[in-house]
Design a protein around this motif. Sequence first.
Motif, PDB file in Angstrom:
ATOM      1  N   LEU A  53     -15.121  -1.119  -0.490  1.00 26.05           N
ATOM      2  CA  LEU A  53     -14.176  -0.634   0.516  1.00 26.05           C
ATOM      3  C   LEU A  53     -12.721  -0.824   0.099  1.00 26.05           C
ATOM      4  CD1 LEU A  53     -16.071  -1.820   3.708  1.00 26.05           C
ATOM      5  CD2 LEU A  53     -15.819   0.529   2.885  1.00 26.05           C
ATOM      6  N   LEU A  54     -12.437  -1.864  -0.676  1.00 34.65           N
ATOM      7  CA  LEU A  54     -11.058  -2.092  -1.137  1.00 34.65           C
ATOM      8  C   LEU A  54     -10.694  -1.219  -2.329  1.00 34.65           C
ATOM      9  CD1 LEU A  54     -10.779  -5.945  -0.738  1.00 34.65           C
ATOM     10  CD2 LEU A  54      -9.608  -4.190   0.619  1.00 34.65           C
ATOM     11  N   SER A  55     -11.674  -0.644  -2.993  1.00 38.47           N
ATOM     12  CA  SER A  55     -11.375   0.215  -4.140  1.00 38.47           C
ATOM     13  C   SER A  55     -11.516   1.696  -3.789  1.00 38.47           C
ATOM     14  CB  SER A  55     -12.286  -0.143  -5.315  1.00 38.47           C
ATOM     15  OG  SER A  55     -13.631   0.091  -4.974  1.00 38.47           O
ATOM     16  N   ARG A  56     -11.682   1.997  -2.521  1.00 38.27           N
ATOM     17  CA  ARG A  56     -11.807   3.380  -2.066  1.00 38.27           C
ATOM     18  C   ARG A  56     -10.454   4.069  -2.178  1.00 38.27           C
ATOM     19  NH1 ARG A  56     -13.550   4.849   4.070  1.00 38.27           N
ATOM     20  NH2 ARG A  56     -11.343   4.543   4.426  1.00 38.27           N
ATOM     21  N   LYS A  57     -10.393   5.165  -2.914  1.00 37.05           N
ATOM     22  CA  LYS A  57      -9.134   5.884  -3.133  1.00 37.05           C
ATOM     23  C   LYS A  57      -9.180   7.258  -2.478  1.00 37.05           C
ATOM     24  CE  LYS A  57      -7.469   2.748  -5.942  1.00 37.05           C
ATOM     25  NZ  LYS A  57      -7.011   1.583  -5.296  1.00 37.05           N
ATOM     26  N   SER A  58      -8.020   7.795  -2.202  1.00 35.79           N
ATOM     27  CA  SER A  58      -7.904   9.131  -1.619  1.00 35.79           C
ATOM     28  C   SER A  58      -8.216  10.203  -2.652  1.00 35.79           C
ATOM     29  CB  SER A  58      -6.484   9.344  -1.098  1.00 35.79           C
ATOM     30  OG  SER A  58      -6.233   8.501   0.002  1.00 35.79           O
ATOM     31  N   PRO A  59      -8.576  11.400  -2.192  1.00 41.09           N
ATOM     32  CA  PRO A  59      -8.795  12.519  -3.117  1.00 41.09           C
ATOM     33  C   PRO A  59      -7.520  12.842  -3.905  1.00 41.09           C
ATOM     34  CG  PRO A  59      -9.607  13.051  -0.922  1.00 41.09           C
ATOM     35  CD  PRO A  59      -8.853  11.765  -0.806  1.00 41.09           C
ATOM     36  N   LEU A  60      -7.690  13.377  -5.090  1.00 39.97           N
ATOM     37  CA  LEU A  60      -6.569  13.681  -5.981  1.00 39.97           C
ATOM     38  C   LEU A  60      -5.473  14.530  -5.326  1.00 39.97           C
ATOM     39  CD1 LEU A  60      -5.341  13.258  -8.730  1.00 39.97           C
ATOM     40  CD2 LEU A  60      -6.666  15.192  -9.567  1.00 39.97           C
ATOM     41  N   PRO A  61      -5.778  15.566  -4.534  1.00 40.45           N
ATOM     42  CA  PRO A  61      -4.686  16.342  -3.913  1.00 40.45           C
ATOM     43  C   PRO A  61      -3.802  15.509  -2.972  1.00 40.45           C
ATOM     44  CG  PRO A  61      -6.726  17.593  -3.821  1.00 40.45           C
ATOM     45  CD  PRO A  61      -7.090  16.206  -4.302  1.00 40.45           C
ATOM     46  N   ILE A  62      -4.393  14.541  -2.274  1.00 38.45           N
ATOM     47  CA  ILE A  62      -3.611  13.670  -1.381  1.00 38.45           C
ATOM     48  C   ILE A  62      -2.745  12.730  -2.215  1.00 38.45           C
ATOM     49  CG2 ILE A  62      -3.773  11.858   0.387  1.00 38.45           C
ATOM     50  CD1 ILE A  62      -4.500  14.617   1.450  1.00 38.45           C
TER      51      ILE A  62
ATOM     52  N   GLU B 270       3.017  21.760  11.500  1.00 43.43           N
ATOM     53  CA  GLU B 270       2.735  22.568  12.683  1.00 43.43           C
ATOM     54  C   GLU B 270       2.937  21.806  13.995  1.00 43.43           C
ATOM     55  OE1 GLU B 270      -1.071  24.469  12.268  1.00 43.43           O
ATOM     56  OE2 GLU B 270      -0.636  25.099  10.225  1.00 43.43           O
ATOM     57  N   GLY B 271       4.035  21.096  14.118  1.00 49.50           N
ATOM     58  CA  GLY B 271       4.380  20.438  15.365  1.00 49.50           C
ATOM     59  C   GLY B 271       3.835  19.033  15.561  1.00 49.50           C
ATOM     60  N   TYR B 272       3.080  18.517  14.625  1.00 51.33           N
ATOM     61  CA  TYR B 272       2.598  17.143  14.731  1.00 51.33           C
ATOM     62  C   TYR B 272       2.799  16.450  13.384  1.00 51.33           C
ATOM     63  CZ  TYR B 272      -1.613  18.729  12.271  1.00 51.33           C
ATOM     64  OH  TYR B 272      -2.474  19.255  11.343  1.00 51.33           O
ATOM     65  N   TRP B 273       2.648  15.145  13.379  1.00 51.06           N
ATOM     66  CA  TRP B 273       2.798  14.349  12.170  1.00 51.06           C
ATOM     67  C   TRP B 273       1.439  13.813  11.747  1.00 51.06           C
ATOM     68  CZ3 TRP B 273       7.134  13.058   9.242  1.00 51.06           C
ATOM     69  CH2 TRP B 273       8.340  13.550   9.720  1.00 51.06           C
ATOM     70  N   GLN B 274       1.258  13.683  10.456  1.00 51.67           N
ATOM     71  CA  GLN B 274       0.077  13.020   9.917  1.00 51.67           C
ATOM     72  C   GLN B 274       0.540  12.044   8.849  1.00 51.67           C
ATOM     73  OE1 GLN B 274      -2.433  16.251   8.765  1.00 51.67           O
ATOM     74  NE2 GLN B 274      -1.119  16.916   7.107  1.00 51.67           N
ATOM     75  N   ALA B 275      -0.154  10.910   8.758  1.00 47.81           N
ATOM     76  CA  ALA B 275       0.193   9.880   7.772  1.00 47.81           C
ATOM     77  C   ALA B 275      -1.067   9.458   7.035  1.00 47.81           C
ATOM     78  CB  ALA B 275       0.839   8.685   8.448  1.00 47.81           C
ATOM     79  N   PHE B 276      -0.891   9.120   5.768  1.00 44.05           N
ATOM     80  CA  PHE B 276      -2.008   8.769   4.895  1.00 44.05           C
ATOM     81  C   PHE B 276      -1.691   7.480   4.143  1.00 44.05           C
ATOM     82  CE2 PHE B 276      -1.717  13.325   5.265  1.00 44.05           C
ATOM     83  CZ  PHE B 276      -3.022  13.732   5.501  1.00 44.05           C
ATOM     84  N   CYS B 277      -2.688   6.643   3.961  1.00 45.37           N
ATOM     85  CA  CYS B 277      -2.622   5.507   3.039  1.00 45.37           C
ATOM     86  C   CYS B 277      -3.503   5.896   1.866  1.00 45.37           C
ATOM     87  CB  CYS B 277      -3.135   4.228   3.699  1.00 45.37           C
ATOM     88  SG  CYS B 277      -3.223   2.853   2.526  1.00 45.37           S
ATOM     89  N   ILE B 278      -2.892   6.173   0.720  1.00 45.09           N
ATOM     90  CA  ILE B 278      -3.672   6.685  -0.413  1.00 45.09           C
ATOM     91  C   ILE B 278      -4.487   5.593  -1.090  1.00 45.09           C
ATOM     92  CG2 ILE B 278      -2.076   8.599  -0.764  1.00 45.09           C
ATOM     93  CD1 ILE B 278      -1.142   7.166  -3.346  1.00 45.09           C
ATOM     94  N   ASP B 279      -4.119   4.333  -0.902  1.00 41.49           N
ATOM     95  CA  ASP B 279      -4.852   3.250  -1.555  1.00 41.49           C
ATOM     96  C   ASP B 279      -6.155   2.894  -0.848  1.00 41.49           C
ATOM     97  OD1 ASP B 279      -3.015   2.772  -3.711  1.00 41.49           O
ATOM     98  OD2 ASP B 279      -1.660   1.941  -2.216  1.00 41.49           O
ATOM     99  N   LEU B 280      -6.250   3.204   0.445  1.00 43.18           N
ATOM    100  CA  LEU B 280      -7.462   2.883   1.205  1.00 43.18           C
ATOM    101  C   LEU B 280      -8.133   4.121   1.786  1.00 43.18           C
ATOM    102  CD1 LEU B 280      -6.184  -0.290   3.086  1.00 43.18           C
ATOM    103  CD2 LEU B 280      -7.617  -0.196   1.036  1.00 43.18           C
ATOM    104  N   CYS B 281      -7.567   5.296   1.530  1.00 39.03           N
ATOM    105  CA  CYS B 281      -8.118   6.556   2.023  1.00 39.03           C
ATOM    106  C   CYS B 281      -8.210   6.552   3.553  1.00 39.03           C
ATOM    107  CB  CYS B 281      -9.467   6.848   1.381  1.00 39.03           C
ATOM    108  SG  CYS B 281     -10.009   8.565   1.613  1.00 39.03           S
TER     109      CYS B 281
ATOM    110  N   LEU C 162       0.838  -1.187   0.000  1.00 35.07           N
ATOM    111  CA  LEU C 162       0.000   0.000   0.000  1.00 35.07           C
ATOM    112  C   LEU C 162       0.874   1.239   0.000  1.00 35.07           C
ATOM    113  CD1 LEU C 162      -2.555  -1.197   2.674  1.00 35.07           C
ATOM    114  CD2 LEU C 162      -2.871  -1.151   0.193  1.00 35.07           C
ATOM    115  N   ARG C 163       0.503   2.239  -0.790  1.00 26.08           N
ATOM    116  CA  ARG C 163       1.272   3.479  -0.873  1.00 26.08           C
ATOM    117  C   ARG C 163       0.844   4.426   0.239  1.00 26.08           C
ATOM    118  NH1 ARG C 163      -0.434   5.013  -6.669  1.00 26.08           N
ATOM    119  NH2 ARG C 163      -2.334   4.193  -5.751  1.00 26.08           N
TER     120      ARG C 163
END
Length: 107
Positions: A65-74, A16-27, A8-9
């Motif tokens: 649910l397995l084909s749910r993708k993240s928005p284009l900007p992400i 701003e002082g914290y971290w955020q992480a995203f899985c673009i393949d499952l949103c 998974l990508r």
Amino acid sequence: MKPNEILLRCFAERKEGYWQAFCIDLCLAVQGDSFQEVKSKLHAQVTDYLQDILEGEDRPYAAQLLSRKSPLPIVAKYHLISAMNHIHRWKQNAFAFRDAMPLKLAS
């Protein structure tokens, strides 16, 4: 099956002082105080998400649910961070990475 079909990508960035992480393949997305924390949280979230889909009450909706993708900007941000990581010009406040999808053999 090719190895990249079970990976998974993902990416993480400091903001701003914290971290955020995203899985673009499952949103999916998480927040935390460090890169290691968000990477670990995202892995746990991916594992739980897939277990619910494959073995839980969400099984009838697995295809959607397995084909749910993240928005284009992400998705675009993932590709930018990935490219910058490859040419080693990115500051240490964003990382692209791949997370192995937890799989088990069918019985």
